[in-house]
Write a protein that holds these residues in place. Structure first.
Motif, mmCIF file in Angstrom:
data_model
loop_
_atom_site.group_PDB
_atom_site.id
_atom_site.type_symbol
_atom_site.label_atom_id
_atom_site.label_comp_id
_atom_site.label_asym_id
_atom_site.label_seq_id
_atom_site.Cartn_x
_atom_site.Cartn_y
_atom_site.Cartn_z
ATOM 1 N N VAL A 165 37.939 32.412 46.800
ATOM 2 C CA VAL A 165 38.305 33.250 45.662
ATOM 3 C C VAL A 165 39.709 32.911 45.176
ATOM 4 O O VAL A 165 39.984 32.891 43.959
ATOM 5 C CB VAL A 165 38.175 34.735 46.028
ATOM 6 N N ASP A 166 40.644 32.654 46.083
ATOM 7 C CA ASP A 166 41.991 32.252 45.685
ATOM 8 C C ASP A 166 41.962 30.965 44.862
ATOM 9 O O ASP A 166 42.685 30.823 43.861
ATOM 10 C CB ASP A 166 42.874 32.063 46.918
ATOM 11 N N ARG A 167 41.128 30.019 45.235
ATOM 12 C CA ARG A 167 41.020 28.779 44.465
ATOM 13 C C ARG A 167 40.449 29.048 43.084
ATOM 14 O O ARG A 167 40.936 28.520 42.071
ATOM 15 C CB ARG A 167 40.130 27.786 45.221
ATOM 16 N N ALA A 168 39.381 29.877 43.034
ATOM 17 C CA ALA A 168 38.779 30.195 41.743
ATOM 18 C C ALA A 168 39.743 30.975 40.849
ATOM 19 O O ALA A 168 39.751 30.789 39.622
ATOM 20 C CB ALA A 168 37.489 30.992 41.957
ATOM 21 N N ARG A 169 40.570 31.823 41.440
ATOM 22 C CA ARG A 169 41.545 32.590 40.652
ATOM 23 C C ARG A 169 42.551 31.664 39.981
ATOM 24 O O ARG A 169 42.958 31.891 38.821
ATOM 25 C CB ARG A 169 42.247 33.604 41.553
ATOM 26 N N SER A 170 42.965 30.607 40.673
ATOM 27 C CA SER A 170 43.908 29.661 40.077
ATOM 28 C C SER A 170 43.262 28.836 38.969
ATOM 29 O O SER A 170 43.954 28.396 38.042
ATOM 30 C CB SER A 170 44.459 28.732 41.158
ATOM 31 N N LEU A 171 41.947 28.623 39.024
ATOM 32 C CA LEU A 171 41.263 27.861 37.994
ATOM 33 C C LEU A 171 40.920 28.703 36.771
ATOM 34 O O LEU A 171 40.789 28.155 35.664
ATOM 35 C CB LEU A 171 39.968 27.248 38.570
ATOM 36 N N SER A 172 40.739 30.008 36.947
ATOM 37 C CA SER A 172 40.389 30.903 35.823
ATOM 38 C C SER A 172 41.328 32.093 35.823
ATOM 39 O O SER A 172 40.968 33.200 36.279
ATOM 40 C CB SER A 172 38.932 31.355 35.939
ATOM 41 N N PRO A 173 42.573 31.916 35.361
ATOM 42 C CA PRO A 173 43.537 33.040 35.387
ATOM 43 C C PRO A 173 43.162 34.163 34.435
ATOM 44 O O PRO A 173 43.696 35.277 34.548
ATOM 45 C CB PRO A 173 44.846 32.365 34.972
ATOM 46 N N GLY A 174 42.263 33.928 33.492
ATOM 47 C CA GLY A 174 41.883 34.973 32.562
ATOM 48 C C GLY A 174 40.843 35.924 33.110
ATOM 49 O O GLY A 174 40.452 36.866 32.408
ATOM 50 N N LEU A 175 40.380 35.733 34.337
ATOM 51 C CA LEU A 175 39.379 36.603 34.941
ATOM 52 C C LEU A 175 39.992 37.396 36.088
ATOM 53 O O LEU A 175 41.004 36.991 36.674
ATOM 54 C CB LEU A 175 38.189 35.782 35.460
ATOM 55 N N THR A 176 39.362 38.501 36.405
ATOM 56 C CA THR A 176 39.784 39.330 37.527
ATOM 57 C C THR A 176 38.844 39.080 38.696
ATOM 58 O O THR A 176 37.619 39.197 38.549
ATOM 59 C CB THR A 176 39.768 40.823 37.150
ATOM 60 N N PHE A 177 39.425 38.744 39.840
ATOM 61 C CA PHE A 177 38.630 38.479 41.045
ATOM 62 C C PHE A 177 38.892 39.563 42.069
ATOM 63 O O PHE A 177 40.052 39.899 42.348
ATOM 64 C CB PHE A 177 38.976 37.106 41.620
ATOM 65 N N GLU A 178 37.815 40.087 42.642
ATOM 66 C CA GLU A 178 37.909 41.134 43.652
ATOM 67 C C GLU A 178 37.149 40.690 44.900
ATOM 68 O O GLU A 178 36.081 40.077 44.802
ATOM 69 C CB GLU A 178 37.313 42.452 43.134
ATOM 70 N N THR A 179 37.709 41.016 46.061
ATOM 71 C CA THR A 179 37.046 40.723 47.339
ATOM 72 C C THR A 179 37.057 41.962 48.203
ATOM 73 O O THR A 179 37.969 42.804 48.100
ATOM 74 C CB THR A 179 37.737 39.570 48.084
ATOM 75 N N GLY A 180 36.097 42.082 49.059
ATOM 76 C CA GLY A 180 36.025 43.200 49.989
ATOM 77 C C GLY A 180 34.919 42.961 50.994
ATOM 78 O O GLY A 180 34.079 42.081 50.823
ATOM 79 N N GLY A 181 34.933 43.758 52.036
ATOM 80 C CA GLY A 181 33.890 43.612 53.036
ATOM 81 C C GLY A 181 34.305 44.162 54.374
ATOM 82 O O GLY A 181 35.351 44.807 54.511
#
Length: 452
Positions: free
Chosen positions: A316-332
């Motif tokens: 998710v951290d990698r994807a966040r750097s590639l798409s800064p215009g999106l909001t990424f959330e993680t949990g579990g």
């Protein structure tokens, strides 16, 4: 699989061998039983004559008694104890007028209660010697050569009859096996026609509850699967060639432009960037094709204990750097470990996140949740992009299927991300499924939990 010279010949030979064994055993049993019976009858004949002599003694002279005891191959010798007088009688028929002695017909020998007389053997002759009253010695002998000759004649008849029976059985077995194995010849003919190019030929299997019927059904199913596999292979090669044609055409156009027009520096740099982009696109497609091929052959996996939640957070951290215009959330949940290859599991999550990034409009949200479900661990990737139409949900996991254009905002994809992700999940003993929510797309990755 070893192929014998002739199945029909093996069946015929097996029938003949079995019949030979049965006939040999039967003939041996008959010969032994008959020989034993005839020798027992011969011994009984002698002992019965001894009993008859004991009954007739004193009612006639020695010669008359000897004549009465002869017959049926029995040779009689009746002498006094000192050998001064003897009466003999061969096994010729008794002379005319020799009838039963005076005083009536004697009782049958089986009613006499005499001690058993031992029967002795001298070569092929059996004999008994008994002392009668009045100091007389009775000797009865019988040559068993005729018994042996009869048994030998029977053996000759049995051998001749057995050979005739084997010849007839061999001919019958050959004809029966030829009729029974005719479906195999039909199968061979169909296989040759298919090898010659007639791929639509199939075996006629009216009954599937027999051995040959089940073989025909399995043969037809194998041909259907081979034909379908060949069609899939042709489709795969066609799609792969089509996907590779685009980056290769871009590379060729940029290279020809550089060689033909010698553009200025800014345009050369722009063409070089385009060439690098097309090269990476082709390289990524080749890597995906190699991964698909390895999945079909059983990809080797380096299994180790993997924290799926920690792996998802890193991706998710990698994807966040590639798409800064999106909001990424993680949990579990903590402790959601699985046994798997961390590189291949990371590739699954990367493909799911790339699919979500490219389908989610700017300002949207991509969420990743990891939790335990009994003996399995589930990773769910959801986005706020458009949902996959119901008619296309069965196609999104097929190779080179991009689905609805609303979820394909980017260019350069070949439609292999989700098929590769599902193949890798299945290689780990899990599965990847789609769950439509109506407001976005959700993919569920289910994997077996790590063993304690």
């Amino acid at each position: 699989m070893r192929t014998p010279a002739s199945l029909r010949g093996r069946v015929t030979l097996g029938v003949l061998v079995l019949l030979s064994v049965v006939l040999t055993g039967l003939f041996i049993a008959v010969d032994v039983a008959l020989s034993a019976r005839l020798h027992a009858d011969a011994r009984t004949r002698l002992t019965d004559r001894v009993a008859l002599a004991e009954q007739l003694q004193g009612t006639s002279s020695m010669q008359q008694l000897a004549d009465r005891l002869r017959g049926d191959g029995v040779v009689v010798r009746l002498c006094t104890a000192d050998g001064s007088a003897c009466a003999t009688a061969a096994s010729d028929p008794p002379p005319p007028g020799a009838g039963p002695p005076r005083g009536g017909r004697p009782k049958p020998p089986d009613t006499l209660r005499t001690a058993p007389v031992p029967v002795e053997t001298a070569g092929s002759v059996i004999f008994v010697r008994s002392e009668l009253a009045g100091d007389q010695v009775l000797t009865l002998s019988l040559d068993t050569t005729q018994i042996s000759e009869a048994v030998h004649r029977l053996i000759g008849f049995e051998v001749a009859g057995g050979l005739v029976a084997l010849v007839l059985a061999g001919l019958a077995a050959a004809r029966i096996s030829r009729a029974a194995l005719r479906p195999l010849e039909d199968m061979t003919a169909v296989a040759r026609q298919i090898a010659a190019g007639d791929r639509g030929q199939r075996l006629d299997a009216p009954r599937s509850d027999t051995e040959l019927g089940r073989t025909a059904v399995a043969f037809n199913a194998m041909l259907d699967e081979l034909e379908a596999g060949e069609g899939r292979m042709r489709s795969f090669l066609s799609d792969a060639s089509h996907e590779l044609r685009t980056p290769m055409a871009g590379l060729q156009a940029s290279a020809e432009l550089l060689l033909r027009e010698n553009p200025h520096r800014e345009q050369r740099e722009r063409l070089a960037v385009a060439m690098i982009r097309e090269t990476r696109r082709a390289a990524r497609l080749v890597d995906d094709l190699l991964t698909m091929a390895r999945l079909g052959q059983g990809m080797p996996l380096l299994l180790e204990r993997v924290d799926l939640l920690a792996l998802a957070e890193a991706e998710v951290d990698r994807a966040r750097s590639l798409s800064p215009g999106l909001t990424f959330e993680t949990g579990g949940e903590a402790g959601t470990h699985v046994d798997g290859d961390p590189v291949r599991l990371g590739q699954i999550v990367t493909n799911l996140l790339d699919n979500a990034r490219h389908a989610t409009p700017p300002g949207g949200t991509v969420s990743v949740r990891v939790h335990r479900r009994g003996p399995r661990v589930r990773l769910a990737v959801a986005d706020t992009g458009p949902d996959v139409p119901a008619a296309e949900r069965a196609l999104i996991f097929e190779r080179f299927r991009r689905g609805d254009a609303s979820r394909s905002r980017h260019t350069g994809g070949a439609g292999l991300g989700l098929p590769i992700a599902r193949g890798l999940a299945q290689a780990h003993g899990g599965d990847l499924t789609y769950a439509g929510t109506g407001t976005g797309a959700t993919f569920h990755l289910d994997l077996p939990a790590a063993r304690v």
